[in-house]
Design an enzyme around this catalytic site. Structure first.
Site, PDB file in Angstrom:
ATOM      1  CG  ASP A   2      -2.125   0.855   1.046  1.00  0.00           C
ATOM      2  OD1 ASP A   2      -2.363   1.306  -0.091  1.00  0.00           O
ATOM      3  OD2 ASP A   2      -2.834   1.090   2.034  1.00  0.00           O
ATOM      4  N   GLY A   3       0.344   2.272  -0.659  1.00  0.00           N
ATOM      5  CA  GLY A   3       0.985   3.580  -0.616  1.00  0.00           C
ATOM      6  C   GLY A   3       1.595   4.028  -1.942  1.00  0.00           C
ATOM      7  CG  ASN A   4       2.177   1.242  -5.187  1.00  0.00           C
ATOM      8  OD1 ASN A   4       3.084   1.100  -4.377  1.00  0.00           O
ATOM      9  ND2 ASN A   4       1.729   0.255  -5.942  1.00  0.00           N
ATOM     10  NE  ARG A   6      -1.577   6.548   0.871  1.00  0.00           N
ATOM     11  CZ  ARG A   6      -1.648   5.704   1.892  1.00  0.00           C
ATOM     12  NH1 ARG A   6      -1.446   6.139   3.110  1.00  0.00           N
ATOM     13  NH2 ARG A   6      -1.935   4.437   1.684  1.00  0.00           N
ATOM     14  NE  ARG A  15      -4.041   6.919  -7.217  1.00  0.00           N
ATOM     15  CZ  ARG A  15      -3.998   6.517  -5.943  1.00  0.00           C
ATOM     16  NH1 ARG A  15      -3.736   7.383  -4.991  1.00  0.00           N
ATOM     17  NH2 ARG A  15      -4.239   5.267  -5.636  1.00  0.00           N
ATOM     18  CB  THR A  48     -13.278  -7.641  -4.581  1.00  0.00           C
ATOM     19  OG1 THR A  48     -13.086  -7.539  -3.171  1.00  0.00           O
ATOM     20  CG2 THR A  48     -13.046  -9.071  -5.003  1.00  0.00           C
ATOM     21  CG  ASN A  50      -7.784  -2.118  -5.488  1.00  0.00           C
ATOM     22  OD1 ASN A  50      -6.870  -2.928  -5.350  1.00  0.00           O
ATOM     23  ND2 ASN A  50      -7.995  -1.163  -4.595  1.00  0.00           N
ATOM     24  NE  ARG A  53      -7.441   1.968  -5.785  1.00  0.00           N
ATOM     25  CZ  ARG A  53      -6.215   2.007  -5.291  1.00  0.00           C
ATOM     26  NH1 ARG A  53      -5.202   2.320  -6.056  1.00  0.00           N
ATOM     27  NH2 ARG A  53      -6.001   1.726  -4.021  1.00  0.00           N
ATOM     28  NE  ARG A 176      -8.146   0.944   5.611  1.00  0.00           N
ATOM     29  CZ  ARG A 176      -7.815   2.219   5.748  1.00  0.00           C
ATOM     30  NH1 ARG A 176      -7.933   2.812   6.915  1.00  0.00           N
ATOM     31  NH2 ARG A 176      -7.377   2.910   4.716  1.00  0.00           N
ATOM     32  CD  GLU A 189       2.705 -12.602  16.203  1.00  0.00           C
ATOM     33  OE1 GLU A 189       2.693 -11.418  16.586  1.00  0.00           O
ATOM     34  OE2 GLU A 189       2.214 -13.535  16.860  1.00  0.00           O
TER      35      GLU A 189
HETATM   36  C1  IPE Z   1      -1.407  -0.011  -3.569  1.00  0.00           C
HETATM   37  O1  IPE Z   1      -1.182   1.358  -3.577  1.00  0.00           O
HETATM   38  C2  IPE Z   1      -1.505  -0.596  -4.952  1.00  0.00           C
HETATM   39  C3  IPE Z   1      -2.830  -1.111  -5.349  1.00  0.00           C
HETATM   40  C4  IPE Z   1      -3.890  -1.200  -4.594  1.00  0.00           C
HETATM   41  C5  IPE Z   1      -2.973  -1.570  -6.714  1.00  0.00           C
HETATM   42  P1  IPE Z   1      -2.404   2.367  -3.608  1.00  0.00           P
HETATM   43  O2  IPE Z   1      -2.794   2.606  -5.022  1.00  0.00           O
HETATM   44  O3  IPE Z   1      -3.501   1.881  -2.712  1.00  0.00           O
HETATM   45  O4  IPE Z   1      -1.755   3.679  -3.023  1.00  0.00           O
HETATM   46  P2  IPE Z   1      -2.428   4.741  -2.040  1.00  0.00           P
HETATM   47  O5  IPE Z   1      -2.929   3.984  -0.842  1.00  0.00           O
HETATM   48  O6  IPE Z   1      -3.542   5.399  -2.778  1.00  0.00           O
HETATM   49  O7  IPE Z   1      -1.320   5.663  -1.693  1.00  0.00           O
HETATM   50 MG    MG Z   2      -4.075   2.241  -0.765  1.00  0.00          MG
END
Ligand code: IPE
Ligand code: MG
Length: 237
Positions: A2-4, A6, A15, A48, A50, A53, A176, A189
């Site tokens: 996660d976080g790509n 941002r 993004r 599921t 995503n 977006r 989460r 863990e």
């Molecule tokens: C995770 O990064 C990659 C995928 C879900 C495909 P995000 O696209 O969720 O990046 P943020 O959370 O918006 O920064």
């Molecule tokens: Mg994300």
């Protein structure tokens, strides 16, 4: 992973830049995992949820899957990595589905390391799928409802060939589970880091593993079970 998005935006880029960088980070983490003797790495690539977006981003991600598979499959195979896609592949285009299945077939006999890629995966959807299958089997008389136990349930999960994860790493500071492996994570863990996936490097991975090594896994009991797989600890239970 996660976080790509941002990460891309924080850099003043898009993004999509973040998603591209995320792929190279995954390649590195696979390499490090192998080096450390990890046997199974399961990554959440596309949930599921995503699909909600913007279409542009969904298209970009699907295209990225296709491009990366084409480019990397030979190398992954040479590295004796087995690829498995976990999720409902039916909504993807026939071309992409073929690529997924081809990658699974080519790498099927690799036994050094498995990379599970959760694609159009949702934990709740997986549990509903199991419920449906068990209901059908009950109605047809193949099984009796009273025979349903944890073992039978597990054998219908998409991950039935694998032990439950020992360690869940969540990047980007979110606290989460987000519909990931709801059944399988029961005793995993959890390690949460603020680091965004595109910056998750070898050092960050070591931090997660060192933290994991300090955990006292009791699986609901009072005695610590050494950090081994859940399966062996089940016999302890
Ligand atoms: C995770 O990064 C990659 C995928 C879900 C495909 P995000 O696209 O969720 O990046 P943020 O959370 O918006 O920064
Ligand atoms: Mg994300």
């Amino acid at each position: 992973m996660d976080g790509n998005g941002r990460w891309g935006v924080n850099k003043g880029l898009t993004r999509s830049h973040g998603h591209n960088k995320g792929v190279s980070v995954l390649k590195n983490i696979i390499k490090v995992s192998k080096k450390l003797g990890v046997k199974v790495l399961t990554v959440y690539a596309f949930s599921t949820e995503n699909w909600t977006r913007p279409l542009e981003e969904v298209k970009f991600l699907l295209n990225l899957f296709e491009k990366v598979l084409e480019k990397e499959i030979d190398e992954l195979n040479k590295e004796l990595i087995r690829i498995k896609f976990i999720g409902d592949l039916s909504p993807f285009s026939e071309d992409l589905r073929k690529k997924f299945i081809e990658a699974e077939n080519i790498t099927h006999y690799n036994d050094q390391f498995t990379l599970n890629i959760c694609t159009n995966y949702g934990g709740r959807q997986e549990l509903v799928k199991v419920a449906k299958e068990l209901s059908r089997k009950s109605i047809s008389g193949e099984i009796k409802p009273d025979q349903i136990n944890e073992e039978m349930f597990e054998s219908h999960l998409l991950t039935c060939d694998f032990q439950d994860p020992d360690l869940l790493i969540r990047t980007s500071g979110e606290k989460r589970i987000s519909n990931f492996l709801l059944w399988q994570l029961a005793y995993s863990e959890i390690y949460i880091t603020d680091v965004l996936w595109p910056e998750f490097d070898e050092n960050e991975f070591y931090k997660a593993i060192i933290d994991y090594q300090s955990r006292n896994r009791r699986f609901g009991g009072i005695k610590s079970v050494s950090n081994q797989s859940l399966k062996s600890s089940l016999s302890y239970r």
